[in-house]
Design an enzyme around this catalytic site. Structure first.
Site, PDB file in Angstrom:
ATOM      1  NE  ARG A 118      -3.753   2.267   2.351  1.00 48.08           N
ATOM      2  CZ  ARG A 118      -4.548   2.837   1.445  1.00 48.08           C
ATOM      3  NH1 ARG A 118      -4.710   2.248   0.273  1.00 48.08           N
ATOM      4  NH2 ARG A 118      -5.174   3.958   1.691  1.00 48.08           N
ATOM      5  CE  LYS A 207       8.571   2.353  10.694  1.00 52.79           C
ATOM      6  NZ  LYS A 207       7.655   2.354   9.549  1.00 52.79           N
ATOM      7  N   PRO A 224      15.170   2.590  13.467  1.00 55.10           N
ATOM      8  CG  PRO A 224      14.673   2.996  11.239  1.00 55.10           C
ATOM      9  CD  PRO A 224      15.774   2.519  12.127  1.00 55.10           C
ATOM     10  CD  GLN A 263      15.785  -1.375  11.358  1.00 55.90           C
ATOM     11  OE1 GLN A 263      16.333  -1.248  10.268  1.00 55.90           O
ATOM     12  NE2 GLN A 263      14.505  -1.163  11.535  1.00 55.90           N
ATOM     13  CG  PHE A 267      12.749  -4.585   8.972  1.00 55.29           C
ATOM     14  CD1 PHE A 267      11.543  -4.498   9.637  1.00 55.29           C
ATOM     15  CD2 PHE A 267      12.779  -4.312   7.602  1.00 55.29           C
ATOM     16  CE1 PHE A 267      10.382  -4.140   8.960  1.00 55.29           C
ATOM     17  CE2 PHE A 267      11.629  -3.953   6.929  1.00 55.29           C
ATOM     18  CZ  PHE A 267      10.423  -3.871   7.604  1.00 55.29           C
TER      19      PHE A 267
END
Length: 279
Positions: A118, A207, A224, A263, A267
């Site tokens: 999206r 974030k 984040p 990260q 992630f």
């Protein structure tokens, strides 16, 4: 102008499309295309995995792709952790892009409470409606609108594109940037100062600010924290913090100056299921 990239390792699909650090690259006939700093760029990998580029600004593209960073050196301190070793080795071609900070700001303002597909649709819709466009080999590539273009946009027009409650944040932030907010100076500020300035913008929380700093301002320590990162830091590092601001701070303290680079590997590994996430 076509150019063969150097010996640096990069996985184009992982870096440009799958890793959720940018949302405007398209794939066409086995190549990846986008406007980078206003210039049309096509990237592809040859049969041996080497990366080739069709672009006018080769040095700018190298910086954008972060090809001059020694990732082995930057990530080596984290190999002491099992999950870090597995993530780094699973995605050895992942690079952290050095995007334009305004483009990163727009994209991650749209990311709030959204999934990747999206976000990509919203970025595409806004770029087509208000951004620049270039015909590149028979394919139209769209760039991000200037801050002044969004600053003069009606909120209702953005809502019709699907932006929803993010519309006033986007317009007001664009106005702040158009009026002189020092977005392009954040890279040379200390992390804490740059972060404090960013969260003063409408709709920008911790974030989003850290995403802009990591992907658009060369702050490799920016960390984040979303639901995936919260879970993985709890499960893999036993940092059981309910407050995400505090969790980000503790993660930076633990992982140091390249925490944000790591990260992105963690992630991506957690989000794709490459490493099982259990608590």
């Amino acid at each position: 102008m076509q150019k063969q990239c150097g010996p640096e390792t990069i996985d184009l699909r992982t870096t440009l499309v799958d890793s959720a650090q940018c949302f405007h690259w398209i794939e066409h006939d086995g190549r990846f295309g986008a406007l980078v700093h206003g210039n049309a760029v096509w990237l592809w990998q040859d049969e041996d995995g080497g990366v080739c580029a069709d672009c006018d600004d080769w040095m700018g593209l190298r910086k954008y792709l972060d090809l001059d960073r020694d990732y082995d050196l930057a990530l080596s301190p984290y190999l002491q952790y099992e999950q870090c070793r597995r993530a780094i080795r699973s995605f050895g071609g992942l690079r952290i892009l050095n995007q334009d900070p305004w483009e990163a700001l727009v994209a991650f303002l749209l990311s709030a409470n959204n999934n990747v597909s999206r976000i990509r649709r919203l970025v595409t819709a806004i770029n087509r409606a208000y951004g620049s466009e270039i015909d590149a080999g028979g394919v139209t590539l769209y760039g991000f609108p200037e801050a002044t273009a969004l600053a003069n946009t009606e909120e209702e027009a953005l809502r019709k594109l699907g932006v929803g409650y993010r519309a006033p944040y986007l317009v007001e932030t664009a106005r702040r940037v158009a009026d002189g907010f020092p977005l392009w100076d954040l890279w040379k500020m200390p992390y804490d100062e740059a972060h404090r300035l960013l969260i003063s913008l409408p709709g920008v929380g911790d974030k989003v600010a850290d995403c802009v700093l990591l992907f658009g301002c060369e702050h490799a320590e920016a960390f984040p924290v979303d639901v995936w990162v919260e879970r993985l830091m709890n499960a893999w590092f036993d940092l059981r913090e309910k407050n995400r601001t505090r969790l980000a701070q503790r993660s930076r303290e633990l992982l140091g100056k390249n925490a944000g680079l790591l990260q992105q590997y963690l992630f991506h590994a957690a989000r794709t299921g490459a490493i099982e996430l259990t608590i």
